[in-house]
Design a protein around this motif. Sequence first.
Motif, short mmCIF file in Angstrom:
data_model
loop_
_atom_site.label_atom_id
_atom_site.label_comp_id
_atom_site.label_asym_id
_atom_site.label_seq_id
_atom_site.Cartn_x
_atom_site.Cartn_y
_atom_site.Cartn_z
N ALA A 184 0.87 -1.25 -0.18
CA ALA A 184 0.01 -0.02 -0.03
C ALA A 184 0.97 1.39 -0.18
CB ALA A 184 -1.10 -0.03 1.12
N GLY A 185 1.92 1.09 0.64
CA GLY A 185 2.84 2.59 0.96
C GLY A 185 3.43 2.80 -0.42
N THR A 186 3.99 1.59 -1.25
CA THR A 186 4.49 1.82 -2.71
C THR A 186 3.34 2.60 -3.53
OG1 THR A 186 5.87 0.13 -2.24
CG2 THR A 186 5.68 0.71 -4.39
N HIS A 187 2.11 1.90 -3.33
CA HIS A 187 0.99 2.59 -4.44
C HIS A 187 0.96 4.00 -4.07
CE1 HIS A 187 -2.74 2.49 -6.11
NE2 HIS A 187 -3.05 3.16 -5.23
N LEU A 188 0.68 4.40 -2.49
CA LEU A 188 0.70 5.86 -2.25
C LEU A 188 1.63 6.57 -2.84
CD1 LEU A 188 -0.98 5.23 1.36
CD2 LEU A 188 -2.19 6.09 -0.64
N VAL A 189 2.89 6.17 -2.75
CA VAL A 189 4.09 7.04 -3.16
C VAL A 189 4.12 7.17 -4.78
CG1 VAL A 189 6.57 6.87 -3.63
CG2 VAL A 189 5.83 6.15 -1.28
N ASP A 190 3.73 6.40 -5.38
CA ASP A 190 3.31 6.47 -7.04
C ASP A 190 2.25 7.40 -7.03
OD1 ASP A 190 5.42 4.47 -7.37
OD2 ASP A 190 3.78 2.87 -7.70
N ALA A 191 1.15 7.38 -6.50
CA ALA A 191 0.06 8.15 -6.64
C ALA A 191 0.36 9.74 -6.14
CB ALA A 191 -1.05 7.95 -5.70
N VAL A 192 1.14 9.98 -5.22
CA VAL A 192 1.76 11.14 -4.74
C VAL A 192 2.84 11.66 -5.71
CG1 VAL A 192 3.13 12.62 -3.02
CG2 VAL A 192 1.31 10.77 -2.27
N GLN A 193 3.48 10.98 -6.32
CA GLN A 193 4.53 11.64 -7.36
C GLN A 193 3.75 11.78 -8.67
OE1 GLN A 193 8.32 11.44 -6.99
NE2 GLN A 193 7.56 12.94 -8.82
N ARG A 194 2.69 11.11 -8.82
CA ARG A 194 2.10 11.55 -10.26
C ARG A 194 1.20 12.89 -9.92
NH1 ARG A 194 0.60 6.32 -10.47
NH2 ARG A 194 -1.33 6.54 -9.45
N LEU A 195 0.75 13.12 -8.78
CA LEU A 195 0.05 14.21 -8.63
C LEU A 195 1.01 15.39 -8.52
CD1 LEU A 195 -2.62 15.73 -7.77
CD2 LEU A 195 -2.28 15.22 -5.41
N ALA A 196 2.09 15.30 -7.64
CA ALA A 196 3.23 16.06 -7.50
C ALA A 196 3.57 16.52 -9.07
CB ALA A 196 4.40 16.06 -6.96
#
Length: 109
Positions: free
Chosen positions: A31-43
């Motif tokens: 889940a953490g890896t999934h969230l990091v990817d999503a935050v990076q995309r948004l940034a």
Amino acid sequence: VVSPTDPAMLADSLDHRFVITVEDGVRVGGAGTHLVDAVQRLADEASRPMPAVRVLGTPRRFLAHGGPDAILARLGLDAGGISASVGRMVRGEPEPVPIPAPLANLTPR
């Protein structure tokens, strides 16, 4: 699984210097890896800086048996370990590499 990811939570993460995820599941691909990817995309989409991120979770290796509390403490996933990780993150220090518990009784005969 954290999907779909809450857009308000992701947007809020860009307003912070540090983001830390903690899970009692596997760290890599969790889940953490999934969230990091999503935050990076948004940034990237918002042309905003990515906050410093640390993903805490269990490693992808054999874990010596024990009670859940003892295993999580050994991995630094108890209250004291998480607090220490946050402190290291704020100070800009890396996470220590965990040393596997001895695998006694698993020697070939």
